[in-house]
Design a protein around this motif. Structure first.
Motif, PDB file in Angstrom:
ATOM      1  N   LYS A 172      52.323 -72.839  -2.515  1.00 20.88           N
ATOM      2  CA  LYS A 172      51.493 -71.647  -2.312  1.00 20.88           C
ATOM      3  C   LYS A 172      51.076 -71.529  -0.845  1.00 20.88           C
ATOM      4  O   LYS A 172      51.126 -70.448  -0.264  1.00 20.88           O
ATOM      5  CB  LYS A 172      50.227 -71.721  -3.169  1.00 20.88           C
ATOM      6  CG  LYS A 172      50.427 -71.450  -4.618  1.00 20.88           C
ATOM      7  CD  LYS A 172      49.070 -71.556  -5.329  1.00 20.88           C
ATOM      8  CE  LYS A 172      49.239 -71.639  -6.816  1.00 20.88           C
ATOM      9  NZ  LYS A 172      47.946 -71.875  -7.504  1.00 20.88           N
ATOM     10  N   MET A 173      50.655 -72.664  -0.270  1.00 14.32           N
ATOM     11  CA  MET A 173      50.165 -72.658   1.109  1.00 14.32           C
ATOM     12  C   MET A 173      51.240 -72.227   2.112  1.00 14.32           C
ATOM     13  O   MET A 173      50.927 -71.587   3.109  1.00 14.32           O
ATOM     14  CB  MET A 173      49.624 -74.039   1.502  1.00 14.32           C
ATOM     15  CG  MET A 173      48.284 -74.326   0.884  1.00 14.32           C
ATOM     16  SD  MET A 173      47.575 -75.976   1.177  1.00 14.32           S
ATOM     17  CE  MET A 173      48.409 -76.633   2.550  1.00 14.32           C
ATOM     18  N   ILE A 174      52.495 -72.554   1.841  1.00 12.89           N
ATOM     19  CA  ILE A 174      53.529 -72.169   2.804  1.00 12.89           C
ATOM     20  C   ILE A 174      54.083 -70.764   2.545  1.00 12.89           C
ATOM     21  O   ILE A 174      54.840 -70.246   3.344  1.00 12.89           O
ATOM     22  CB  ILE A 174      54.693 -73.187   2.879  1.00 12.89           C
ATOM     23  CG1 ILE A 174      55.510 -73.210   1.581  1.00 12.89           C
ATOM     24  CG2 ILE A 174      54.185 -74.567   3.246  1.00 12.89           C
ATOM     25  CD1 ILE A 174      56.815 -73.964   1.720  1.00 12.89           C
ATOM     26  N   GLY A 175      53.716 -70.169   1.403  1.00 19.93           N
ATOM     27  CA  GLY A 175      54.127 -68.783   1.177  1.00 19.93           C
ATOM     28  C   GLY A 175      54.943 -68.507  -0.070  1.00 19.93           C
ATOM     29  O   GLY A 175      55.480 -67.417  -0.222  1.00 19.93           O
ATOM     30  N   VAL A 176      55.047 -69.475  -0.969  1.00 23.53           N
ATOM     31  CA  VAL A 176      55.713 -69.231  -2.254  1.00 23.53           C
ATOM     32  C   VAL A 176      54.611 -68.826  -3.225  1.00 23.53           C
ATOM     33  O   VAL A 176      53.932 -69.670  -3.787  1.00 23.53           O
ATOM     34  CB  VAL A 176      56.473 -70.486  -2.755  1.00 23.53           C
ATOM     35  CG1 VAL A 176      57.176 -70.190  -4.078  1.00 23.53           C
ATOM     36  CG2 VAL A 176      57.469 -70.982  -1.717  1.00 23.53           C
TER      37      VAL A 176
ATOM     38  N   LYS B 213      54.338 -67.406  -9.339  1.00 22.98           N
ATOM     39  CA  LYS B 213      54.323 -68.570 -10.227  1.00 22.98           C
ATOM     40  C   LYS B 213      55.736 -68.920 -10.692  1.00 22.98           C
ATOM     41  O   LYS B 213      56.104 -70.098 -10.744  1.00 22.98           O
ATOM     42  CB  LYS B 213      53.413 -68.275 -11.442  1.00 22.98           C
ATOM     43  CG  LYS B 213      53.128 -69.474 -12.294  1.00 22.98           C
ATOM     44  CD  LYS B 213      52.251 -70.451 -11.545  1.00 22.98           C
ATOM     45  CE  LYS B 213      51.772 -71.546 -12.451  1.00 22.98           C
ATOM     46  NZ  LYS B 213      51.088 -72.587 -11.692  1.00 22.98           N
ATOM     47  N   LYS B 214      56.524 -67.907 -11.007  1.00 27.51           N
ATOM     48  CA  LYS B 214      57.896 -68.129 -11.465  1.00 27.51           C
ATOM     49  C   LYS B 214      58.701 -68.892 -10.411  1.00 27.51           C
ATOM     50  O   LYS B 214      59.398 -69.856 -10.725  1.00 27.51           O
ATOM     51  CB  LYS B 214      58.569 -66.791 -11.767  1.00 27.51           C
ATOM     52  CG  LYS B 214      59.996 -66.919 -12.232  1.00 27.51           C
ATOM     53  CD  LYS B 214      60.605 -65.557 -12.507  1.00 27.51           C
ATOM     54  CE  LYS B 214      62.060 -65.709 -12.902  1.00 27.51           C
ATOM     55  NZ  LYS B 214      62.688 -64.401 -13.138  1.00 27.51           N
ATOM     56  N   HIS B 215      58.578 -68.497  -9.155  1.00 30.43           N
ATOM     57  CA  HIS B 215      59.316 -69.169  -8.081  1.00 30.43           C
ATOM     58  C   HIS B 215      58.784 -70.573  -7.838  1.00 30.43           C
ATOM     59  O   HIS B 215      59.546 -71.506  -7.583  1.00 30.43           O
ATOM     60  CB  HIS B 215      59.281 -68.338  -6.810  1.00 30.43           C
ATOM     61  CG  HIS B 215      60.080 -67.083  -6.916  1.00 30.43           C
ATOM     62  ND1 HIS B 215      60.124 -66.140  -5.911  1.00 30.43           N
ATOM     63  CD2 HIS B 215      60.886 -66.606  -7.908  1.00 30.43           C
ATOM     64  CE1 HIS B 215      60.914 -65.143  -6.286  1.00 30.43           C
ATOM     65  NE2 HIS B 215      61.376 -65.406  -7.496  1.00 30.43           N
TER      66      HIS B 215
ATOM     67  N   ILE C   8      61.179 -73.849  -8.250  1.00 31.89           N
ATOM     68  CA  ILE C   8      61.353 -74.844  -7.183  1.00 31.89           C
ATOM     69  C   ILE C   8      60.945 -76.221  -7.683  1.00 31.89           C
ATOM     70  O   ILE C   8      61.658 -77.207  -7.467  1.00 31.89           O
ATOM     71  CB  ILE C   8      60.563 -74.434  -5.913  1.00 31.89           C
ATOM     72  CG1 ILE C   8      61.191 -73.169  -5.300  1.00 31.89           C
ATOM     73  CG2 ILE C   8      60.531 -75.581  -4.899  1.00 31.89           C
ATOM     74  CD1 ILE C   8      60.349 -72.507  -4.231  1.00 31.89           C
ATOM     75  N   GLN C   9      59.813 -76.307  -8.386  1.00 32.22           N
ATOM     76  CA  GLN C   9      59.356 -77.589  -8.925  1.00 32.22           C
ATOM     77  C   GLN C   9      60.375 -78.183  -9.892  1.00 32.22           C
ATOM     78  O   GLN C   9      60.625 -79.386  -9.886  1.00 32.22           O
ATOM     79  CB  GLN C   9      58.004 -77.425  -9.629  1.00 32.22           C
ATOM     80  CG  GLN C   9      56.829 -77.359  -8.688  1.00 32.22           C
ATOM     81  CD  GLN C   9      56.571 -78.686  -8.030  1.00 32.22           C
ATOM     82  OE1 GLN C   9      56.298 -79.676  -8.686  1.00 32.22           O
ATOM     83  NE2 GLN C   9      56.665 -78.716  -6.714  1.00 32.22           N
ATOM     84  N   LYS C  10      60.962 -77.348 -10.740  1.00 34.04           N
ATOM     85  CA  LYS C  10      61.973 -77.808 -11.698  1.00 34.04           C
ATOM     86  C   LYS C  10      63.174 -78.405 -10.961  1.00 34.04           C
ATOM     87  O   LYS C  10      63.658 -79.482 -11.316  1.00 34.04           O
ATOM     88  CB  LYS C  10      62.420 -76.640 -12.579  1.00 34.04           C
ATOM     89  CG  LYS C  10      63.424 -77.022 -13.646  1.00 34.04           C
ATOM     90  CD  LYS C  10      63.731 -75.838 -14.539  1.00 34.04           C
ATOM     91  CE  LYS C  10      65.072 -75.300 -14.130  1.00 34.04           C
ATOM     92  NZ  LYS C  10      65.559 -74.192 -14.930  1.00 34.04           N
ATOM     93  N   GLU C  11      63.612 -77.746  -9.904  1.00 37.89           N
ATOM     94  CA  GLU C  11      64.757 -78.245  -9.142  1.00 37.89           C
ATOM     95  C   GLU C  11      64.400 -79.496  -8.341  1.00 37.89           C
ATOM     96  O   GLU C  11      65.237 -80.368  -8.142  1.00 37.89           O
ATOM     97  CB  GLU C  11      65.329 -77.150  -8.236  1.00 37.89           C
ATOM     98  CG  GLU C  11      65.997 -76.023  -9.002  1.00 37.89           C
ATOM     99  CD  GLU C  11      67.165 -76.475  -9.864  1.00 37.89           C
ATOM    100  OE1 GLU C  11      67.924 -77.366  -9.447  1.00 37.89           O
ATOM    101  OE2 GLU C  11      67.328 -75.920 -10.967  1.00 37.89           O
ATOM    102  N   ILE C  12      63.148 -79.589  -7.886  1.00 33.41           N
ATOM    103  CA  ILE C  12      62.690 -80.804  -7.208  1.00 33.41           C
ATOM    104  C   ILE C  12      62.744 -81.976  -8.184  1.00 33.41           C
ATOM    105  O   ILE C  12      63.190 -83.070  -7.835  1.00 33.41           O
ATOM    106  CB  ILE C  12      61.269 -80.629  -6.620  1.00 33.41           C
ATOM    107  CG1 ILE C  12      61.300 -79.680  -5.420  1.00 33.41           C
ATOM    108  CG2 ILE C  12      60.670 -81.977  -6.214  1.00 33.41           C
ATOM    109  CD1 ILE C  12      59.926 -79.290  -4.899  1.00 33.41           C
TER     110      ILE C  12
END
Length: 118
Positions: free
Chosen positions: A82-86, A89-91, A95-99
């Motif tokens: 969130k802090m960097i600009g994502v 919630k879906k995105h 990203i978390q799932k792929e991490i």
């Protein structure tokens, strides 16, 4: 005849859409080649965001915030995203799932390397 031609065209188009979806699904299920000596970490990071996460629009956001390789992204939280600009919630979840997949891949790789040295 025109109706037959339209029906055939629809079937053909439908098959190509299915092929693209299957290819996309196959790519998401494949592990990232972490042993690619020809690519820099930054290039591999871009490939990961594009081909696995399917969110290439965030590449510049990550780079502008100093996140350019996997070491940095592996421990990112949703708050940091969130802090960097994502912001969606879906995105964030995508990203978390792929991490998580990437972490699991690294664990499997490290386990395999451990057994290779024994």
């Amino acid at each position: 005849r025109d109706r037959d031609r339209d029906h055939t065209h629809h079937k053909t188009r439908s098959k190509s859409v299915k092929r693209r979806k299957n290819k996309s699904r196959d790519m998401r299920n494949k592990d990232l080649n972490l042993d690619n000596d020809k690519m820099t970490q930054k290039e591999m990071f871009r490939v990961w965001l594009t081909d696995h996460v399917k969110l290439p629009q965030y590449y510049e956001v990550f780079v502008e915030n100093g996140v350019e390789d996997f070491r940095m992204i592996m421990d990112m939280t949703i708050n940091e995203l969130k802090m960097i600009g994502v912001h969606t919630k879906k995105h964030q979840l995508q990203i978390q799932k792929e991490i998580t997949k990437l972490r699991n891949q690294m664990k499997r790789r490290n386990s395999a390397n451990l057994f290779d040295t024994v």
